[in-house]
Write an enzyme that holds these catalytic residues in place. Structure first.
Site, PDB file in Angstrom:
ATOM      1  NE  ARG A   1     -15.469  10.344  21.070  1.00 20.99           N
ATOM      2  CZ  ARG A   1     -14.635   9.468  19.660  1.00 20.99           C
ATOM      3  NH1 ARG A   1     -14.716   8.618  19.668  1.00 20.99           N
ATOM      4  NH2 ARG A   1     -15.052  10.515  18.948  1.00 20.99           N
TER       5      ARG A   1
ATOM      6  CD  GLU B   1      -8.700   7.020  22.315  1.00 21.73           C
ATOM      7  OE1 GLU B   1      -8.305   7.940  21.518  1.00 21.73           O
ATOM      8  OE2 GLU B   1      -9.793   6.608  22.420  1.00 21.73           O
TER       9      GLU B   1
ATOM     10  CG  HIS C   1      -8.962   6.864  18.328  1.00 23.93           C
ATOM     11  ND1 HIS C   1     -10.116   7.627  19.223  1.00 23.93           N
ATOM     12  CD2 HIS C   1     -10.199   6.623  17.478  1.00 23.93           C
ATOM     13  CE1 HIS C   1     -10.602   7.789  19.084  1.00 23.93           C
ATOM     14  NE2 HIS C   1     -11.026   7.327  18.293  1.00 23.93           N
TER      15      HIS C   1
ATOM     16  CB  ALA D   1     -12.755   7.584  11.679  1.00 21.86           C
TER      17      ALA D   1
HETATM   18  N1  LIG Z   1     -13.578   4.335  16.798  1.00 19.27           N
HETATM   19  C1  LIG Z   1     -14.437   5.605  16.377  1.00 19.27           C
HETATM   20  O1  LIG Z   1     -13.064   5.637  15.304  1.00 19.27           O
HETATM   21  C2  LIG Z   1     -15.344   6.177  16.268  1.00 19.27           C
HETATM   22  C3  LIG Z   1     -15.825   6.515  14.484  1.00 19.27           C
HETATM   23  C4  LIG Z   1     -17.296   7.021  14.324  1.00 19.27           C
HETATM   24  C5  LIG Z   1     -17.657   7.458  16.059  1.00 19.27           C
HETATM   25  N2  LIG Z   1     -17.316   6.748  17.161  1.00 19.27           N
HETATM   26  C6  LIG Z   1     -17.948   6.878  18.172  1.00 19.27           C
HETATM   27  O2  LIG Z   1     -19.093   5.633  17.904  1.00 19.27           O
HETATM   28  C7  LIG Z   1     -20.403   6.400  19.143  1.00 19.27           C
HETATM   29  C8  LIG Z   1     -21.092   6.519  17.989  1.00 19.27           C
HETATM   30  O3  LIG Z   1     -21.504   6.795  17.067  1.00 19.27           O
HETATM   31  P1  LIG Z   1     -22.854   7.351  15.892  1.00 19.27           P
HETATM   32  O4  LIG Z   1     -22.571   7.716  15.146  1.00 19.27           O
HETATM   33  O5  LIG Z   1     -23.200   5.860  16.080  1.00 19.27           O
HETATM   34  O6  LIG Z   1     -23.144   8.128  17.200  1.00 19.27           O
HETATM   35  P2  LIG Z   1     -25.459   8.193  16.769  1.00 19.27           P
HETATM   36  O7  LIG Z   1     -25.791  10.064  18.154  1.00 19.27           O
HETATM   37  O8  LIG Z   1     -25.883   8.168  16.038  1.00 19.27           O
HETATM   38  O9  LIG Z   1     -25.778   6.392  17.651  1.00 19.27           O
HETATM   39  C9  LIG Z   1     -25.536   6.862  19.713  1.00 19.27           C
HETATM   40  C10 LIG Z   1     -26.654   6.522  19.983  1.00 19.27           C
HETATM   41  O10 LIG Z   1     -26.492   5.639  21.823  1.00 19.27           O
HETATM   42  C11 LIG Z   1     -27.740   6.729  22.285  1.00 19.27           C
HETATM   43  N3  LIG Z   1     -27.469   6.730  23.538  1.00 19.27           N
HETATM   44  C12 LIG Z   1     -27.368   7.649  24.112  1.00 19.27           C
HETATM   45  N4  LIG Z   1     -27.215   7.803  25.409  1.00 19.27           N
HETATM   46  C13 LIG Z   1     -27.545   6.761  25.914  1.00 19.27           C
HETATM   47  C14 LIG Z   1     -27.967   5.526  26.814  1.00 19.27           C
HETATM   48  N5  LIG Z   1     -27.213   5.789  28.005  1.00 19.27           N
HETATM   49  N6  LIG Z   1     -27.679   4.196  26.165  1.00 19.27           N
HETATM   50  C15 LIG Z   1     -27.503   3.375  25.657  1.00 19.27           C
HETATM   51  N7  LIG Z   1     -27.985   4.138  24.366  1.00 19.27           N
HETATM   52  C16 LIG Z   1     -27.870   5.950  24.340  1.00 19.27           C
HETATM   53  C17 LIG Z   1     -28.850   7.742  21.497  1.00 19.27           C
HETATM   54  O11 LIG Z   1     -29.764   7.454  21.383  1.00 19.27           O
HETATM   55  C18 LIG Z   1     -28.318   7.199  19.602  1.00 19.27           C
HETATM   56  O12 LIG Z   1     -29.416   5.980  19.336  1.00 19.27           O
HETATM   57  C19 LIG Z   1     -19.912   7.700  19.093  1.00 19.27           C
HETATM   58  O13 LIG Z   1     -19.539   7.538  20.021  1.00 19.27           O
HETATM   59  C20 LIG Z   1     -19.472   8.129  18.473  1.00 19.27           C
HETATM   60  O14 LIG Z   1     -18.506   9.178  19.228  1.00 19.27           O
HETATM   61  C21 LIG Z   1     -15.983   6.007  16.683  1.00 19.27           C
HETATM   62  O1  LIG Z   2     -15.142  10.485  16.874  1.00 14.37           O
HETATM   63  C1  LIG Z   2     -14.913  10.496  16.126  1.00 14.37           C
HETATM   64  O2  LIG Z   2     -15.200  10.881  14.290  1.00 14.37           O
HETATM   65  C2  LIG Z   2     -13.912   9.082  15.673  1.00 14.37           C
HETATM   66  O3  LIG Z   2     -13.490   8.477  17.149  1.00 14.37           O
HETATM   67  C3  LIG Z   2     -12.081   9.143  14.933  1.00 14.37           C
HETATM   68  O4  LIG Z   2     -11.769   9.688  14.859  1.00 14.37           O
HETATM   69  P1  LIG Z   2     -10.285  10.235  13.969  1.00 14.37           P
HETATM   70  O5  LIG Z   2     -11.369  11.553  13.490  1.00 14.37           O
HETATM   71  O6  LIG Z   2      -9.100  10.926  15.150  1.00 14.37           O
HETATM   72  O7  LIG Z   2      -9.616   8.867  13.623  1.00 14.37           O
END
Ligand SMILES: NC(=O)c1ccc[n+]([C@@H]2O[C@H](COP(=O)([O-])OP(=O)(O)OC[C@H]3O[C@@H](n4cnc5c(N)ncnc54)[C@H](O)[C@@H]3O)[C@@H](O)[C@H]2O)c1
Ligand SMILES: O=C(O)[C@H](O)COP(=O)(O)O
Length: 526
Positions: free
Chosen positions: A230, A259, A278, A281
């Site tokens: 994020r 963004e 971004h 996904a």
């Molecule tokens: N770039 C993209 O398009 C995209 C796509 C999918 C998810 N994401 C983002 O990726 C991130 C991770 O997603 P996920 O599905 O693995 O989530 P998840 O909930 O499975 O994992 C997140 C982990 O972070 C840990 N956590 C929480 N607070 C913390 C802290 N202060 N320090 C260290 N660890 C901590 C939690 O214990 C958990 O294990 C999220 O922010 C999600 O929104 C981004």
């Molecule tokens: O939280 C998510 O699932 C990712 O950040 C992906 O975002 P998007 O669906 O806008 O690509």
């Protein structure tokens, strides 16, 4: 016929499912006020991260039953406002896990081998092999911050590429880390030891600006950072300074504080920086997964069925829900409270349902208590469906006890958790008007409503202590809303519970602990 608005690009597979039960309108690129202007026509809204579902939009959504986020993060939805309005918010917690993990890995390799710039250079007519000398990831150290779904997959693949994996995640057990072949370490060690650091945490108060001037200064000059989680977890100005002055070797970012990314000094940097809009996904597979996952849930809710991945309310049948709803809130609040008292790395969690709640239909209360327990770590990613699995994956040993004997209240819930701050327990009940009461804390009888901000002290029951703590709070300009002392015997040990109007200022806990007779003090934010 129900009407669904799709306001971000969603895969056709999702539209097809929605069309079985509703009229589907696709209108993308709407501003919040444009969306607010038309939302009253719709029963359901399907979005990705582009649509801002603000309070204004929710206020105007007079017929909306469900908001479906085809992805994970619901940062762009005002979930509390939706909950207040009775709108279910659903997401797809796992549909894009692999896509995001693979993007992070692609970023790591691209940074190491300068792929984007080498490609650009060749297309511009050059054959520059010297300029793009790379480095290998084999035998290098990868620091994974956040060992959840995405972080775990990144760690597994990186391990297979011969990397040594350090991980920081205060909510993951040693056992889980061992399974993944990772060494759990403190954040400082991630900063000082890693050749690559990859971020996979939600954006929370604790993770905002986690990578800042101070943490960057601890890193090796050869360190490279990848952020596909994020925006706002890295201080972008501090990162620019570190890169421009070659304090670290590189960064690859997919997400940004604002963004779309507008004017940014990061854009002026060379092959040490890779920026993508971004795209974590954005794979065909992930978009099909999330579109189907969320469209099916919207379809089900429109047909009066429960949703399987609700962020704000349980995915249960309406009948069961109606009866249990007030107790779900009680169990979740108590779970959140005892989880914070017990600290990080909770190892064991006992849920005891007392009185009429001790029947077999009350299983959702156990789930609600676990959801509350995990809410600090997982925020909107934990829901009534995945709470038990998430707890198991974190190595938390859950036990359930049923006790049909009604005590002072006909129904009550007792929770006990053991974590880094030891074993703590709390019992709560509901008053006739549905108000929550905490009736026992660490085995001391009390009678307090939960509050956003709470302060607990353990102390000797002796004259003057309450006054001294009250004065200290006054000196720090903290307004006390209520105060309760619980004790088992006169002049023995006692617990004090204070509800306060604002978060406790820095430093005050240390002062309270200096008051003679006070043995412990801690705060909770609900
Ligand atoms: N770039 C993209 O398009 C995209 C796509 C999918 C998810 N994401 C983002 O990726 C991130 C991770 O997603 P996920 O599905 O693995 O989530 P998840 O909930 O499975 O994992 C997140 C982990 O972070 C840990 N956590 C929480 N607070 C913390 C802290 N202060 N320090 C260290 N660890 C901590 C939690 O214990 C958990 O294990 C999220 O922010 C999600 O929104 C981004
Ligand atoms: O939280 C998510 O699932 C990712 O950040 C992906 O975002 P998007 O669906 O806008 O690509």
């Amino acid at each position: 016929m129900a009407k669904v608005l799709v306001s971000d690009p969603i895969d056709e597979a999702g539209i097809k499912i929605l069309s079985q039960v509703a009229q589907v309108d696709v209108k993308t690129g709407l501003s919040p006020s444009e969306l607010a202007g038309i939302i009253s026509d719709y029963d359901a809204l399907m979005i990705r991260s582009g649509t801002q579902v603000t309070e204004e939009v929710i206020e105007a959504a007079t017929h909306l039953k469900i908001i479906g986020r085809a992805g994970v993060g619901v940062d762009n939805v005002n979930v509390p406002a939706a909950t207040r309005k009775g709108i279910v918010v659903v997401n797809s917690p796992e549909g894009n896990t692999i896509a995001a993990a693979e993007h992070a890995l692609a970023m790591m390799l691209s940074l190491s081998r300068h792929i984007p710039d080498a490609n650009q250079s060749l297309k511009e007519g050059r054959w520059d092999r010297k300029k793009f000398m790379g480095s290998e990831v084999y035998k290098k150290t990868l620091g994974v911050v956040g060992l959840g779904k995405i972080g775990s997959h990144v760690a597994t693949v990186a391990k297979a590429m011969g990397m040594k994996i350090l991980a920081y995640d205060p909510f993951i057990s040693q056992e889980r880390a061992n399974q993944l072949g990772c060494t759990l370490v403190d954040l400082d060690l991630i900063f000082t030891e890693s050749d690559y650091i990859t971020l996979h945490v939600p954006k929370t108060k604790e993770t905002a600006n986690l990578i800042n001037a101070e943490s960057l200064a601890k890193m090796k000059p050869t360190a490279r950072i990848i952020n596909c989680s994020r925006g706002g977890i890295i201080d972008e100005d501090a990162l620019y300074e570190a890169l421009a002055n070659e304090k670290i070797a590189g960064a690859a970012l997919d997400v940004f504080a604002t963004e779309p990314l507008g004017e940014s000094s990061l854009k002026s940097l060379g092959s040490n920086v890779i920026l993508t809009p971004h795209l974590g996904a954005s794979t065909a597979e992930a978009q099909v997964n999330v579109a189907i996952d969320v469209a099916e849930q919207i379809r089900d809710v429109l047909l009066g069925l429960p949703a399987r991945s609700a962020v704000n309310i349980p995915g249960l049948s309406p009948d069961v829900m109606e009866k249990l709803r007030p107790y779900m809130r009680l169990a979740e609040t108590l779970g959140n409270l005892v989880g914070q008292l017990a600290g990080d790395r909770v190892e064991s969690f006992n849920v005891t349902l007392q009185g009429d709640l001790a029947d077999n239909n009350s299983q959702p209360l156990v789930v609600a208590a676990i959801k509350g327990l995990l809410s600090k770590a997982l925020r909107e990613r934990v829901n009534y469906v995945n709470a038990a699995i998430e707890a198991k994956e974190r190595g938390i040993h859950i036990t359930e006890t049923r006790d049909t004997t009604a005590k002072d209240y006909s129904n009550s819930i007792y929770l006990e958790a053991t974590g880094t701050k030891g074993t703590h327990s709390v019992t709560g009940a509901l008053l006739n008007d549905g108000e929550i009461r905490i009736i026992n804390l660490d085995n001391y009888p009390v009678n307090v409503p939960p509050n956003n901000y709470m302060l607990f002290t353990l102390h000797r029951d002796m004259p003057g202590i309450i006054g001294k703590i009250g004065s200290l709070l006054g000196n720090f300009n903290v307004n006390i809303a209520s105060m309760q002392v619980g004790r088992k015997i006169v002049r023995g040990d006692a617990v004090m519970v204070l509800t306060i109007d604002d978060p406790l200022p820095e430093g005050i806990l240390g002062e309270i602990l200096k008051v003679p007779g006070v043995t412990d003090a801690y705060t909770v934010t609900l």
